[in-house]
Design a protein around this motif. Structure first.
Motif, PDB file in Angstrom:
ATOM      1  N   GLY A 118     -55.751  29.058  43.152  1.00  0.00           N
ATOM      2  CA  GLY A 118     -56.289  28.052  42.526  1.00  0.00           C
ATOM      3  C   GLY A 118     -57.941  27.705  42.935  1.00  0.00           C
ATOM      4  O   GLY A 118     -58.338  27.006  42.971  1.00  0.00           O
ATOM      5  N   VAL A 119     -58.472  29.056  43.197  1.00  0.00           N
ATOM      6  CA  VAL A 119     -59.771  29.112  43.020  1.00  0.00           C
ATOM      7  C   VAL A 119     -60.080  30.253  42.064  1.00  0.00           C
ATOM      8  O   VAL A 119     -59.205  31.263  41.775  1.00  0.00           O
ATOM      9  N   ARG A 145     -62.910  21.972  40.050  1.00  0.00           N
ATOM     10  CA  ARG A 145     -63.144  20.599  40.312  1.00  0.00           C
ATOM     11  C   ARG A 145     -64.156  20.009  41.241  1.00  0.00           C
ATOM     12  O   ARG A 145     -64.396  20.990  42.094  1.00  0.00           O
ATOM     13  N   GLY A 146     -64.976  19.179  40.678  1.00  0.00           N
ATOM     14  CA  GLY A 146     -66.357  18.608  41.678  1.00  0.00           C
ATOM     15  C   GLY A 146     -67.244  18.360  40.425  1.00  0.00           C
ATOM     16  O   GLY A 146     -67.461  18.471  39.486  1.00  0.00           O
ATOM     17  N   HIS A 147     -68.299  17.823  41.436  1.00  0.00           N
ATOM     18  CA  HIS A 147     -69.658  17.724  40.840  1.00  0.00           C
ATOM     19  C   HIS A 147     -70.527  18.973  40.578  1.00  0.00           C
ATOM     20  O   HIS A 147     -70.551  19.404  41.594  1.00  0.00           O
ATOM     21  N   TYR A 157     -58.949  24.371  39.300  1.00  0.00           N
ATOM     22  CA  TYR A 157     -59.449  25.164  40.338  1.00  0.00           C
ATOM     23  C   TYR A 157     -60.140  24.233  41.535  1.00  0.00           C
ATOM     24  O   TYR A 157     -60.827  23.310  41.100  1.00  0.00           O
ATOM     25  N   VAL A 158     -60.231  24.533  42.883  1.00  0.00           N
ATOM     26  CA  VAL A 158     -60.860  23.915  43.629  1.00  0.00           C
ATOM     27  C   VAL A 158     -62.402  24.822  44.145  1.00  0.00           C
ATOM     28  O   VAL A 158     -62.057  25.859  44.043  1.00  0.00           O
ATOM     29  N   LYS A 167     -65.685  18.779  46.718  1.00  0.00           N
ATOM     30  CA  LYS A 167     -65.295  20.192  47.202  1.00  0.00           C
ATOM     31  C   LYS A 167     -63.843  19.989  47.734  1.00  0.00           C
ATOM     32  O   LYS A 167     -63.552  19.110  48.382  1.00  0.00           O
ATOM     33  N   ALA A 168     -63.159  21.157  48.015  1.00  0.00           N
ATOM     34  CA  ALA A 168     -61.948  21.367  48.594  1.00  0.00           C
ATOM     35  C   ALA A 168     -61.922  20.906  50.062  1.00  0.00           C
ATOM     36  O   ALA A 168     -62.723  21.177  50.884  1.00  0.00           O
TER      37      ALA A 168
END
Length: 213
Positions: A118-119, A145-147, A157-158, A167-168
């Motif tokens: 997942g990364v 995922r994220g800004h 993915y995180v 962030k994760a």
């Protein structure tokens, strides 16, 4: 952990206290400890050395976003001195760094998608005194995922670094990388997934068997 799963007995060294480290551990300056092992002949007890010097000196995040915004501090570049010790130790070795470090050969590049993680967490590995085949790099399934640059994107993915901005969380990082023995954020954000070193460990053992076959 990956090397352990590949069949190695593991000894670790770090300058920081790591009470959750699951194997034999020496607390101290890693280059100084490696030099001690070489000088005393204790290095002969080992078959293989893996080194991951701090990446903050020249990694993409530090020289890019952090530098442009005046964040962070001064970081010492230990890649050159570490390589010199690895060359002097006489053993096969791995020198690991993230993307953005031109100083190391990209003999091997690994990505979380190669292992269904997942990364993404791309990492490059310089291999000393041995070689391994380059695995195919599959196409990514989407975004992390994220800004990023003010835009939020969802994805499979995180981001296992920093805090905020999507962030994760600690449990997400543990799950995404397959790390269960620590819940310390700093340790997770600095870690590489054990699937990487398990693959490298198996590749090294295969290469050694071919040499002696």
């Amino acid at each position: 952990m990956g090397y352990h799963r590949a069949g190695f007995q593991v000894d670790g060294c770090d300058i920081a206290d790591r009470p959750r480290y699951p194997f034999a551990y020496h607390r101290g300056d890693a280059p100084a400890y490696l030099a001690h092992l070489i000088d005393t002949g204790e290095i002969e007890r080992y078959a293989f050395v893996h080194a991951s010097p701090p990446c903050q000196s020249k990694c993409g995040l530090t020289v890019g976003t952090n530098a442009s915004r005046g964040w962070g501090g001064t970081h010492v570049d230990l890649v050159g001195p570490t390589r010199a010790l690895l060359d002097a130790c006489g053993l096969p070795y791995v020198l690991e760094q993230p993307n953005g470090r031109a100083e190391i050969r990209k003999d091997l590049s690994l990505c979380g998608e190669m292992f269904g993680l997942g990364v993404l967490r791309h990492r490059n590995f310089e291999l000393g005194r041995w070689a391994a085949p380059r695995p195919a790099h599959p196409r990514h399934r989407g975004y992390v995922r994220g800004h990023r640059h003010g835009v939020y994107r969802d994805g499979p993915y995180v981001a296992a670094y920093g805090q905020g901005g999507g962030k994760a969380t600690v449990p997400e990082m543990q799950s995404a990388m397959g790390i269960t023995w620590t819940d310390v954020r700093e340790e997770l954000t600095e870690a590489i997934p054990p699937a990487y070193t398990q693959w490298i460990g198996h590749a090294f053992l295969t290469a050694r068997q071919e040499v002696f076959a």
